[in-house]
Design a protein around this motif. Structure first.
Motif, PDB file in Angstrom:
ATOM      1  N   LYS A   1       7.907   1.500  -8.102  1.00  0.00           N
ATOM      2  CA  LYS A   1       7.354   2.757  -8.073  1.00  0.00           C
ATOM      3  C   LYS A   1       5.825   2.569  -7.835  1.00  0.00           C
ATOM      4  O   LYS A   1       5.365   1.676  -8.799  1.00  0.00           O
ATOM      5  CB  LYS A   1       7.710   3.383  -9.440  1.00  0.00           C
ATOM      6  CG  LYS A   1       7.681   4.733  -9.705  1.00  0.00           C
ATOM      7  CD  LYS A   1       8.019   5.070 -10.995  1.00  0.00           C
ATOM      8  CE  LYS A   1       9.622   5.493 -11.144  1.00  0.00           C
ATOM      9  NZ  LYS A   1      10.037   6.762 -10.600  1.00  0.00           N
ATOM     10  N   CYS A   2       5.298   3.483  -7.366  1.00  0.00           N
ATOM     11  CA  CYS A   2       3.929   3.051  -7.239  1.00  0.00           C
ATOM     12  C   CYS A   2       3.146   3.517  -8.730  1.00  0.00           C
ATOM     13  O   CYS A   2       3.713   4.702  -9.195  1.00  0.00           O
ATOM     14  CB  CYS A   2       2.932   4.324  -6.305  1.00  0.00           C
ATOM     15  SG  CYS A   2       1.417   4.436  -6.256  1.00  0.00           S
ATOM     16  N   LYS A   3       2.266   2.766  -9.019  1.00  0.00           N
ATOM     17  CA  LYS A   3       1.842   3.058 -10.313  1.00  0.00           C
ATOM     18  C   LYS A   3       0.816   4.332 -10.482  1.00  0.00           C
ATOM     19  O   LYS A   3       0.823   4.804 -11.763  1.00  0.00           O
ATOM     20  CB  LYS A   3       0.941   1.787 -10.818  1.00  0.00           C
ATOM     21  CG  LYS A   3       1.409   0.602 -11.326  1.00  0.00           C
ATOM     22  CD  LYS A   3       0.775  -0.460 -12.059  1.00  0.00           C
ATOM     23  CE  LYS A   3       1.571  -1.486 -12.600  1.00  0.00           C
ATOM     24  NZ  LYS A   3       1.802  -2.553 -11.578  1.00  0.00           N
ATOM     25  N   PHE A   4       0.519   4.738  -9.470  1.00  0.00           N
ATOM     26  CA  PHE A   4      -0.421   5.613  -9.643  1.00  0.00           C
ATOM     27  C   PHE A   4       0.236   7.045  -9.367  1.00  0.00           C
ATOM     28  O   PHE A   4       0.164   8.151 -10.122  1.00  0.00           O
ATOM     29  CB  PHE A   4      -1.706   5.595  -8.439  1.00  0.00           C
ATOM     30  CG  PHE A   4      -2.798   4.540  -8.957  1.00  0.00           C
ATOM     31  CD1 PHE A   4      -3.873   4.991  -9.772  1.00  0.00           C
ATOM     32  CD2 PHE A   4      -2.338   3.301  -8.814  1.00  0.00           C
ATOM     33  CE1 PHE A   4      -4.444   4.157 -10.197  1.00  0.00           C
ATOM     34  CE2 PHE A   4      -3.254   2.492  -9.439  1.00  0.00           C
ATOM     35  CZ  PHE A   4      -4.385   2.762  -9.953  1.00  0.00           C
ATOM     36  N   CYS A   5       1.064   7.414  -8.163  1.00  0.00           N
ATOM     37  CA  CYS A   5       1.596   8.653  -7.869  1.00  0.00           C
ATOM     38  C   CYS A   5       3.219   8.546  -8.350  1.00  0.00           C
ATOM     39  O   CYS A   5       3.934   9.720  -8.019  1.00  0.00           O
ATOM     40  CB  CYS A   5       1.385   9.035  -6.562  1.00  0.00           C
ATOM     41  SG  CYS A   5       2.250   7.928  -5.351  1.00  0.00           S
ATOM     42  N   GLU A   6       3.547   7.405  -8.660  1.00  0.00           N
ATOM     43  CA  GLU A   6       5.048   7.377  -9.168  1.00  0.00           C
ATOM     44  C   GLU A   6       5.932   7.508  -8.059  1.00  0.00           C
ATOM     45  O   GLU A   6       7.313   7.803  -8.409  1.00  0.00           O
ATOM     46  CB  GLU A   6       5.142   8.367 -10.462  1.00  0.00           C
ATOM     47  CG  GLU A   6       4.316   7.864 -11.505  1.00  0.00           C
ATOM     48  CD  GLU A   6       4.862   8.133 -13.031  1.00  0.00           C
ATOM     49  OE1 GLU A   6       5.626   9.436 -13.220  1.00  0.00           O
ATOM     50  OE2 GLU A   6       4.812   7.402 -13.709  1.00  0.00           O
TER      51      GLU A   6
ATOM     52  N   LYS B   1       0.689  -1.115  -0.019  1.00  0.00           N
ATOM     53  CA  LYS B   1      -0.038   0.043   0.159  1.00  0.00           C
ATOM     54  C   LYS B   1       0.865   1.209  -0.037  1.00  0.00           C
ATOM     55  O   LYS B   1       1.562   1.380   0.793  1.00  0.00           O
ATOM     56  CB  LYS B   1      -0.849  -0.160   1.231  1.00  0.00           C
ATOM     57  CG  LYS B   1      -1.965   1.055   1.144  1.00  0.00           C
ATOM     58  CD  LYS B   1      -2.748   0.847   2.597  1.00  0.00           C
ATOM     59  CE  LYS B   1      -3.582   2.320   2.692  1.00  0.00           C
ATOM     60  NZ  LYS B   1      -4.279   2.230   3.915  1.00  0.00           N
ATOM     61  N   CYS B   2       0.567   2.302  -0.964  1.00  0.00           N
ATOM     62  CA  CYS B   2       1.605   3.515  -1.052  1.00  0.00           C
ATOM     63  C   CYS B   2       1.138   4.180   0.040  1.00  0.00           C
ATOM     64  O   CYS B   2       0.103   4.414   0.262  1.00  0.00           O
ATOM     65  CB  CYS B   2       1.257   3.848  -2.539  1.00  0.00           C
ATOM     66  SG  CYS B   2       1.997   5.484  -2.565  1.00  0.00           S
ATOM     67  N   GLU B   3       2.299   4.843   0.824  1.00  0.00           N
ATOM     68  CA  GLU B   3       1.860   5.534   1.798  1.00  0.00           C
ATOM     69  C   GLU B   3       1.731   7.020   1.481  1.00  0.00           C
ATOM     70  O   GLU B   3       0.871   7.670   2.250  1.00  0.00           O
ATOM     71  CB  GLU B   3       3.127   5.810   2.514  1.00  0.00           C
ATOM     72  CG  GLU B   3       3.464   4.620   3.863  1.00  0.00           C
ATOM     73  CD  GLU B   3       4.530   4.581   4.459  1.00  0.00           C
ATOM     74  OE1 GLU B   3       5.475   5.670   4.420  1.00  0.00           O
ATOM     75  OE2 GLU B   3       4.676   4.143   5.504  1.00  0.00           O
ATOM     76  N   ARG B   4       1.692   7.440   0.212  1.00  0.00           N
ATOM     77  CA  ARG B   4       1.402   8.691  -0.304  1.00  0.00           C
ATOM     78  C   ARG B   4      -0.043   8.926  -0.798  1.00  0.00           C
ATOM     79  O   ARG B   4      -0.860   9.501  -0.404  1.00  0.00           O
ATOM     80  CB  ARG B   4       2.406   9.187  -1.066  1.00  0.00           C
ATOM     81  CG  ARG B   4       1.942  10.605  -1.646  1.00  0.00           C
ATOM     82  CD  ARG B   4       3.326  11.588  -2.188  1.00  0.00           C
ATOM     83  NE  ARG B   4       3.155  11.150  -3.498  1.00  0.00           N
ATOM     84  CZ  ARG B   4       4.037  11.648  -4.462  1.00  0.00           C
ATOM     85  NH1 ARG B   4       5.159  12.374  -4.027  1.00  0.00           N
ATOM     86  NH2 ARG B   4       4.304  11.408  -5.479  1.00  0.00           N
ATOM     87  N   CYS B   5      -0.428   7.968  -1.513  1.00  0.00           N
ATOM     88  CA  CYS B   5      -1.778   8.032  -2.281  1.00  0.00           C
ATOM     89  C   CYS B   5      -2.796   7.098  -1.730  1.00  0.00           C
ATOM     90  O   CYS B   5      -3.809   7.008  -2.116  1.00  0.00           O
ATOM     91  CB  CYS B   5      -1.694   7.900  -3.770  1.00  0.00           C
ATOM     92  SG  CYS B   5      -1.147   6.502  -4.490  1.00  0.00           S
ATOM     93  N   GLY B   6      -2.025   5.914  -1.064  1.00  0.00           N
ATOM     94  CA  GLY B   6      -3.256   4.843  -0.306  1.00  0.00           C
ATOM     95  C   GLY B   6      -3.254   3.861  -1.474  1.00  0.00           C
ATOM     96  O   GLY B   6      -4.181   3.017  -1.055  1.00  0.00           O
TER      97      GLY B   6
HETATM   98 ZN    ZN Z   1       1.024   6.183  -4.816  1.00  0.00          ZN
END
Ligand code: ZN
Length: 123
Positions: free
Chosen positions: A70-75, A36-41
């Motif tokens: 790398k997070c696919k959403f917020c990179e 789970k990405c800590e920035r965008c969730g």
């Molecule tokens: Zn993210």
């Protein structure tokens, strides 16, 4: 950065010392979980696989991580480092007391591990 200690429990019948084939620090033992990405969730769609014998060099500085993704959403880049030496086999005693045995410590930057699946455990 956050450290997560993965703990396991199981009902053991006529066996004890449940652990990966070559012990808790088995370099080939794979851990699968979602991140789970800590920035965008955002939670990754597929499980990520990490093991002690797979390392990648850090983009800056010296040292290695067991996963850089790398997070696919917020990179945003996130990484996972594994810290061996914390695991203990799950004994029958621990199991009967319905307690957990520690298996592996993960240091996570930018991600939080979720949805752990225990795989490939050999008795
Ligand atoms: Zn993210």
């Amino acid at each position: 950065m956050v450290k997560f200690l993965l703990q396991i429990t199981a009902e053991l019948e006529n066996l004890t010392d449940l652990q990966p084939q070559d012990g808790c620090d088995d370099p080939n033992f794979s851990y699968l979980f979602k991140l789970k990405c800590e920035r965008c969730g955002e939670v990754s769609q597929r499980e990520t696989c990490v093991s002690l014998n797979e390392t990648v060099p850090l983009p800056v500085g010296k040292g290695t991580a067991n996963l850089i993704q790398k997070c696919k959403f917020c990179e945003r880049d996130g990484m996972i480092m594994m810290h061996p030496g914390r695991g203990k086999p799950l004994t029958q005693e621990t199991s009967e007391a319905r307690q957990f045995a520690p298996l592996m410590m993960f240091e996570c930057r930018g991600y939080e591990p979720v949805d752990y699946k225990l795989v490939d455990i050999l008795l």
